[in-house]
Design a protein around this motif. Structure first.
Motif, PDB file in Angstrom:
ATOM      1  N   GLY A 136     -22.465  36.948  55.172  1.00 41.87           N
ATOM      2  CA  GLY A 136     -21.751  36.409  56.337  1.00 41.87           C
ATOM      3  C   GLY A 136     -20.264  36.683  56.251  1.00 41.87           C
ATOM      4  N   ARG A 183     -21.644  26.114  55.168  1.00 44.78           N
ATOM      5  CA  ARG A 183     -22.957  26.801  55.210  1.00 44.78           C
ATOM      6  C   ARG A 183     -23.734  26.527  53.922  1.00 44.78           C
ATOM      7  N   GLN A 242     -23.652  32.516  59.430  1.00 49.30           N
ATOM      8  CA  GLN A 242     -22.742  32.722  60.557  1.00 49.30           C
ATOM      9  C   GLN A 242     -21.376  32.127  60.229  1.00 49.30           C
ATOM     10  N   ASN A 291     -17.588  32.009  61.830  1.00 50.23           N
ATOM     11  CA  ASN A 291     -16.883  32.341  63.071  1.00 50.23           C
ATOM     12  C   ASN A 291     -15.383  32.504  62.895  1.00 50.23           C
ATOM     13  N   TYR A 313     -19.609  40.283  57.171  1.00 51.48           N
ATOM     14  CA  TYR A 313     -19.660  40.514  58.626  1.00 51.48           C
ATOM     15  C   TYR A 313     -18.390  39.987  59.297  1.00 51.48           C
ATOM     16  N   SER A 314     -17.918  38.842  58.829  1.00 46.62           N
ATOM     17  CA  SER A 314     -16.678  38.274  59.376  1.00 46.62           C
ATOM     18  C   SER A 314     -15.522  39.255  59.132  1.00 46.62           C
TER      19      SER A 314
END
Lengths: 316, 228
Positions: free
Chosen positions: B163, B150, B134, B136, B166-167
């Motif tokens: 991740g 992470r 994840q 953010n 996706y970001s």
């Protein structure tokens, strides 16, 4: 603080120049010194306000007093204006009515007059009015494509302070460059670009800027009495609701027969939040550009302007 | 006549016989050997720095190039090295994101360099991820800090790469208007991890031409043919 002798009164956005002249002082629009500035403010949101703040605090721009337009127009000016005031420059805060209330506007103007010394020479209202009548004739020439957008902008933008000297300013109201035929007519809305050559760059891509939203406000508002001025300036579109401003914009854009609209936005300016609404409502191709620091138009903005011109050429 | 797209990272040429060539941008001259400037239509960031008869922006080139593969395309998303362009062909408008590297190929290169891998490996790593980490942050620099966090917490390189994709995808998806036929172009689109993330975030399938990085060069060529 009340100003007594003839003073240079800095203004951070539109403040009726009629009042400043009528009280015996010289208005100086601090924004007009920003595009050519080499300041690099350490603490900034909007480069317009941060740049004039630094220029004033560092005494690179001399004023005796600063009138900060804090209500209904530029929110960053409220903070940067206070920082200037804390730095020792007398400041007066001027608020426009969001709802167009003329009594409120007149009360604000009376407060400003008190700050400026309290004595009003109403003959100055007429003098400024005559200059604006001449400016309107030049604006009509721009609409008809007889003078360039760059030339018109140079003249219009100076109507916020009339360069501090009405007769000398009127002598300068002469277009410099012959207008060359452009492929497209566009309206430039939003705050003025912070780039000193934006209009020339747009023209180099075949776009005639037939409307400068904010500078046109400088020109069209005025009056020959306090009541007339209050009624007129209460209609300052940038300080009013978005709906009011959009109605006005639609009329002006139609009157000027534009092919497209450029919405200039400034980094960290709350007006950027209006972009989606403007794009949805205005029935024209809209290009949104965002500027940050002053200087020449950067390459990434030039790319957008060039692509917009190409796109207008592909329009059905 | 050839179409020459000299971008921030690579230079691409489209030749009339249907061939394409790609080299690093600094070697663009290899693409124009024996070709006179009057036979070159250029596009890309360096379109005006190379010899040309006509220079057009990447936005116009993309519109002409994508049409070759998908005549009924509605929207083009061009993820380039320095910016991401979204062109809505239905109303002739466009958006560019170039203030921040987070939604551009530069961010992928930045990430790969930090991880000590090649950009070309990112797609395969993504596909091997078990659970995307994840991330953010919408800022590329802060995203690197988050990736470090992470990994310190035990995430694998594969999970961190997924991740990051996706970001990236969340940032680009915000620029894309609602449409059915959306074409993805640009060298970054060869990264199948990124396109998978983008399809998942946007909730739709995208149209991807066979050589997505050469579409603008082809568009420049087609432009010259239509508007000689």
């Amino acid at each position: 603080m009340i100003l007594t002798s003839m003073s240079t009164v800095g203004i951070t956005a539109l403040v009726p120049p009629e009042l400043i002249f009528a009280c015996g002082h010289m208005p100086l629009d601090v924004n007009n010194h920003v595009p050519s500035s080499a300041e690099h403010p350490v603490s900034k949101l909007c480069a317009w306000t941060a740049t004039w703040r630094e220029m004033l605090l560092q005494k690179r721009l001399q004023v005796d007093s600063l009138v900060v337009v804090a209500g209904g127009d530029c929110h960053n000016a409220l903070a940067d204006g206070q920082r200037v005031a804390l730095g020792g420059i007398p400041a007066h805060f001027f608020f426009y009515p969001f709802d167009g209330d003329t009594d409120y506007m007149e009360a604000q103007m009376q407060r400003l007059v008190l700050h400026l010394g309290g004595e009003v020479d109403k003959a100055k209202f007429r003098e400024v009015g005559l200059a604006k009548e001449l400016g309107m004739r030049l604006e009509q020439m721009r609409i008809e494509g007889r003078i360039s957008g760059a030339d018109a902008f140079r003249i219009l933008i100076s109507f916020s302070d009339l360069c501090g000297d009405i007769p000398a300013f009127m002598e300068q109201l002469v277009p410099e460059k012959r207008h060359e035929e452009a492929k497209f007519r566009v309206g430039l809305i939003g705050v003025p670009p912070i780039y000193k050559d934006f209009h020339e760059v747009a023209e180099s891509f075949g776009m005639h800027i037939a409307y400068d939203e904010l500078p046109y406000e400088f020109l069209r508002l005025g009056g020959n009495s306090m009541a007339e001025l209050a009624k007129s300036y209460a209609g300052y579109t940038f300080a009013r609701s978005l709906g009011y401003r959009l109605d006005f914009l639609e009329r002006e854009l139609a009157r000027r027969r534009v092919d497209g609209v450029i919405h200039y936005t400034q980094f960290a300016c709350h007006h950027l939040l209006e972009d989606d609404v403007l794009r949805r409502r205005l029935d024209y191709p809209v290009l949104t550009v965002q500027g940050d620091m002053p200087g020449s138009t950067p390459e990434q903005v030039k790319l957008r302007l060039e692509a917009f011109s190409e796109m207008l050429g592909r329009a059905p | 006549m050839i179409g020459l797209d000299v971008g921030s990272t690579t230079a691409k040429a489209a030749y009339p016989e249907g061939k394409f060539r790609i080299v690093e941008s600094r070697n663009w001259r290899e693409l124009t050997d024996g070709i006179a400037p009057c036979d070159i239509v250029s596009t890309g960031y360096f379109r005006k720095s190379v010899p040309h008869k006509l220079a057009i922006t990447e936005i116009t080139a993309a519109a002409f190039g994508a049409r070759e593969y998908f005549p009924d395309a509605e929207v083009i998303v061009d993820i380039g090295g320095q910016d991401t362009k979204v062109i809505d062909l239905r109303n002739n408008t466009f958006l560019l994101n170039d203030k921040c590297s987070a939604g551009t190929g530069a961010f992928l290169e930045f990430t790969a360099k930090y991880l000590g891998i090649q950009v070309s490996e990112l797609g395969d790593l993504h596909m091997r991820a078990k659970k995307a980490a994840q991330l953010n942050s919408t800022c590329g620099v802060f995203a690197i800090s988050e990736m470090i966090s992470r990994m310190v917490e035990g995430a694998s390189v594969e999970d961190v790469v997924a991740g990051m994709h996706y970001s990236f995808a969340r940032r680009v998806a915000k620029l894309i208007p609602e449409a059915d036929r959306i074409v993805l172009i640009g060298g970054t689109v060869k990264n199948r991890g990124l396109t998978a993330a983008l399809e998942e975030v946007a909730g739709k399938r995208f149209l991807i031409p066979p050589a997505p990085q050469t579409v603008n060069a082809l568009g420049a060529l087609r432009y010259s043919e239509e508007r000689p």
